[in-house]
Design an enzyme around this catalytic site. Structure first.
Site, PDB file in Angstrom:
ATOM      1  N   ASN A 212       0.778  -1.153   0.073  1.00 47.20           N
ATOM      2  CA  ASN A 212       0.053   0.100   0.022  1.00 47.20           C
ATOM      3  C   ASN A 212       0.872   1.289  -0.148  1.00 47.20           C
ATOM      4  OD1 ASN A 212      -2.476  -1.416  -0.037  1.00 47.20           O
ATOM      5  ND2 ASN A 212      -2.886  -0.723   2.311  1.00 47.20           N
ATOM      6  N   ASP A 280      -5.000  -5.478   2.207  1.00 45.43           N
ATOM      7  CA  ASP A 280      -6.258  -6.033   2.583  1.00 45.43           C
ATOM      8  C   ASP A 280      -5.834  -7.918   2.178  1.00 45.43           C
ATOM      9  OD1 ASP A 280      -7.779  -4.356   3.698  1.00 45.43           O
ATOM     10  OD2 ASP A 280      -8.197  -3.261   1.698  1.00 45.43           O
ATOM     11  N   LYS A 290      11.082 -17.877  -6.653  1.00 44.05           N
ATOM     12  CA  LYS A 290      10.750 -16.748  -7.708  1.00 44.05           C
ATOM     13  C   LYS A 290      10.067 -17.204  -8.843  1.00 44.05           C
ATOM     14  CE  LYS A 290      13.210 -13.471 -10.409  1.00 44.05           C
ATOM     15  NZ  LYS A 290      14.393 -13.023 -11.250  1.00 44.05           N
ATOM     16  N   ASP A 308      -7.465  -8.763   9.828  1.00 42.57           N
ATOM     17  CA  ASP A 308      -7.760  -7.365  10.201  1.00 42.57           C
ATOM     18  C   ASP A 308      -7.262  -6.933  11.622  1.00 42.57           C
ATOM     19  OD1 ASP A 308      -8.845  -4.702  10.864  1.00 42.57           O
ATOM     20  OD2 ASP A 308     -10.309  -5.070   9.242  1.00 42.57           O
ATOM     21  N   PHE A 328      -8.038   4.363  11.568  1.00 43.67           N
ATOM     22  CA  PHE A 328      -7.858   5.402  10.418  1.00 43.67           C
ATOM     23  C   PHE A 328      -8.904   5.066   9.204  1.00 43.67           C
ATOM     24  CE2 PHE A 328      -4.765   8.955  10.999  1.00 43.67           C
ATOM     25  CZ  PHE A 328      -4.592   8.526  12.125  1.00 43.67           C
ATOM     26  N   LYS A 342     -17.259   2.170   9.596  1.00 45.66           N
ATOM     27  CA  LYS A 342     -16.322   1.318   9.929  1.00 45.66           C
ATOM     28  C   LYS A 342     -16.103   1.198  11.351  1.00 45.66           C
ATOM     29  CE  LYS A 342     -13.319   1.744   6.595  1.00 45.66           C
ATOM     30  NZ  LYS A 342     -12.395   2.319   5.566  1.00 45.66           N
ATOM     31  N   LYS A 346     -15.307  -2.772  12.911  1.00 45.29           N
ATOM     32  CA  LYS A 346     -14.321  -2.808  13.499  1.00 45.29           C
ATOM     33  C   LYS A 346     -14.180  -3.021  15.043  1.00 45.29           C
ATOM     34  CE  LYS A 346     -11.695  -2.107   9.251  1.00 45.29           C
ATOM     35  NZ  LYS A 346     -10.275  -2.159   8.666  1.00 45.29           N
TER      36      LYS A 346
HETATM   37  N1  CTP Z   1      -6.592  -2.133   9.141  1.00 47.29           N
HETATM   38  C1  CTP Z   1      -5.892  -3.127   9.849  1.00 47.29           C
HETATM   39  N2  CTP Z   1      -5.739  -4.489   9.349  1.00 47.29           N
HETATM   40  C2  CTP Z   1      -6.235  -4.554   8.161  1.00 47.29           C
HETATM   41  C3  CTP Z   1      -6.754  -3.603   7.156  1.00 47.29           C
HETATM   42  C4  CTP Z   1      -6.923  -2.333   7.814  1.00 47.29           C
HETATM   43  O1  CTP Z   1      -5.541  -2.988  10.955  1.00 47.29           O
HETATM   44  N3  CTP Z   1      -5.957  -6.014   7.689  1.00 47.29           N
HETATM   45  C5  CTP Z   1      -6.728  -0.859   9.754  1.00 47.29           C
HETATM   46  C6  CTP Z   1      -5.966   0.269   9.232  1.00 47.29           C
HETATM   47  O2  CTP Z   1      -4.763   0.294  10.070  1.00 47.29           O
HETATM   48  C7  CTP Z   1      -7.003   1.226   9.608  1.00 47.29           C
HETATM   49  C8  CTP Z   1      -8.150   0.783   9.184  1.00 47.29           C
HETATM   50  O3  CTP Z   1      -7.987  -0.532   9.503  1.00 47.29           O
HETATM   51  O4  CTP Z   1      -6.913   1.855  10.750  1.00 47.29           O
HETATM   52  C9  CTP Z   1      -8.537   1.185   8.063  1.00 47.29           C
HETATM   53  O5  CTP Z   1      -9.417   0.351   7.529  1.00 47.29           O
HETATM   54  P1  CTP Z   1      -9.710  -0.137   5.994  1.00 47.29           P
HETATM   55  O6  CTP Z   1      -8.568  -0.851   5.210  1.00 47.29           O
HETATM   56  O7  CTP Z   1      -9.841   1.333   5.189  1.00 47.29           O
HETATM   57  O8  CTP Z   1     -10.860  -0.729   5.811  1.00 47.29           O
HETATM   58  P2  CTP Z   1     -11.778  -1.399   5.076  1.00 47.29           P
HETATM   59  O9  CTP Z   1     -12.946  -1.951   5.467  1.00 47.29           O
HETATM   60  O10 CTP Z   1     -10.645  -2.347   4.265  1.00 47.29           O
HETATM   61  O11 CTP Z   1     -12.012  -0.268   4.103  1.00 47.29           O
HETATM   62  P3  CTP Z   1     -12.933  -0.089   2.729  1.00 47.29           P
HETATM   63  O12 CTP Z   1     -13.962   0.176   3.268  1.00 47.29           O
HETATM   64  O13 CTP Z   1     -12.223   0.970   1.917  1.00 47.29           O
HETATM   65  O14 CTP Z   1     -12.780  -1.688   2.025  1.00 47.29           O
END
Ligand code: CTP
Length: 406
Positions: A212, A280, A290, A308, A328, A342, A346
């Site tokens: 990323n 993700d 390789k 996550d 974030f 979110k 989360k």
């Molecule tokens: N995050 C994390 N572990 C992951 C993915 C995200 O801890 N595998 C955390 C990031 O550090 C950030 C937040 O989750 O705090 C961001 O989430 P995001 O990746 O935007 O969530 P998604 O639900 O994947 O977003 P989108 O709605 O854009 O798909």
């Protein structure tokens, strides 16, 4: 305020070295104990006798002096101070400090010290503006080195510009300010914070990866801000160009799974701030071999979901879950609406939602425009520097934990 404080004053070469004599006087008047190290360059401009007379202490000059080392080794000299002040700080000494060189007493003491360091740079304007000096200064400040000046005006070399040593009383005020801040309450003392920062790298094979975009600027600044408020801070960071923030324990990882393991290994914590840009997905292949180019065209890259990290912390049982979890959200539209969703998904307390639409300059830039979103409120913060966002967030975290029932 600085009565009884022990200051190690390092005097490097430069025409402004004579003004360090006045700095010594003013610090002594305020009750500080001042010990001085005079570099070879510094001794071209001020004499050891003046420095000794004003500081009422022995002056240290030589790394390899038997008497200096026998009376007070360079390690003790650097550790027995409460603050190390480099005044004046030449371009040369800043360069040595930034790069860890230690070829004389001053640079060795600066490398060996475990105390905060304040520098007062002075040099010709072109030397100050040179990318090398600017890069060195940035590195030092990111490591927590404090800076006073330089000011702008007529320079001793006849040119006009930035490079003048700060005014003596401004230097004294900065020293007093440092000790005042140090004595100020540390609202997060006794708390443990975990901060994630930077990108994750997901291997495709031993030489390729997907990642990323993330500079780590915001996450690193948050770790620094929490540490400044007294929190023991563990920064779990992907690969970035950012120097380690001062006073923070840094755990370096590459992949999301490593970041997950490092965060869970760092528990228990009171605070978790997930600022990392975690990939993700990772590639579901044997990444030890390789991938060779083939006539069949590009290889398929099957992807599997990464854990996550933020959600995993949010889902911990109440007695294991950090009390305040901040995530974030980088969005390019509907920022608040998505952030709200979110929050629930989360299991975190707050979302710092930032708009990363092209043109906002958020990615890799120094500024951020954010909303702080909680279950029952949304705050819109004005555009500010990432370190200001970090400071404000750390203050809000401290206030929330202070207000929460124990
Ligand atoms: N995050 C994390 N572990 C992951 C993915 C995200 O801890 N595998 C955390 C990031 O550090 C950030 C937040 O989750 O705090 C961001 O989430 P995001 O990746 O935007 O969530 P998604 O639900 O994947 O977003 P989108 O709605 O854009 O798909």
């Amino acid at each position: 305020m600085i009565d009884g404080k022990r200051i190690l004053l390092i005097i490097a070469g430069g025409i402004a070295a004579y003004r360090s004599l006045d700095v010594i006087r003013r610090l002594r008047e305020r009750g500080a104990d001042v010990r001085c190290v005079l570099t070879k360059g510094g001794a071209q401009f001020v004499t050891p006798l003046s420095v000794a007379a004003l500081s009422e202490n022995k002056v240290y000059q030589d790394l390899f002096s038997l008497t200096d080392e026998a009376e007070m080794g360079h390690i003790r000299l650097s550790r027995e101070a409460d603050l190390v002040v480099v005044c004046p700080a030449s371009a040369d000494l800043l360069g040595k400090m930034a790069n860890g060189l230690a070829d004389d007493l001053a640079s060795t003491a600066l490398l060996a010290t475990d105390k905060p360091v304040m520098v007062c740079p002075t040099m010709n304007v072109m030397m100050w503006q040179h990318p090398a000096t600017q890069a060195n200064m940035l590195t030092l400040e990111a490591r927590g080195v404090l800076r006073v000046g330089p000011g702008a005006g007529n320079l001793a070399c006849g040119e006009v510009g930035t490079g003048r040593l700060a005014e003596v009383m401004d230097i004294v005020a900065a020293v007093e300010g440092y000790f005042a801040e140090e004595a100020s309450p540390k609202p997060l003392a006794g708390r443990h914070a975990i901060v994630t920062s930077g990108p994750t790298w997901e291997a495709i094979d031993p030489v390729r990866y997907i990642a990323n975009r993330s500079s780590g600027k915001q996450g690193h600044a948050i770790a620094a801000a929490l540490a400044k408020l007294g929190a023991r801070t563990t920064l779990v960071s992907g690969t970035t160009n950012m120097p380690d923030p001062a006073g923070v324990d840094v755990v370096r990882i590459e992949s999301a799974r490593q970041m997950y393991d490092a965060c869970h290994a760092a528990l228990p914590a009171d605070i978790a701030v997930c600022a990392a840009a975690v990939a993700d997905w990772r590639v579901d292949l044997d990444t030890d071999k390789k991938i060779k180019k083939s006539a069949d065209g590009p290889p398929p890259l099957p992807l599997v979901e990464n854990p996550d990290i933020l959600a995993s912390l949010g889902q911990l049982a109440a007695n294991a879950r950090p009390r305040l979890i901040v995530g974030f959200a980088a969005e390019t539209g509907n920022v608040v609406e998505y952030a709200r969703a979110k929050l629930g998904r989360k299991g975190c307390n707050w979302i710092v939602a930032n708009d990363v639409s092209p043109g906002t300059g958020t990615f890799g830039g120094d500024d951020n425009t954010v909303h702080l979103v909680s279950a029952d409120a949304v705050e819109e913060w004005p555009r500010m520097r990432k370190d200001e966002v970090a400071g404000r967030l750390a203050d809000r975290i401290a206030a929330a934990l202070a207000g929460a029932a124990e």
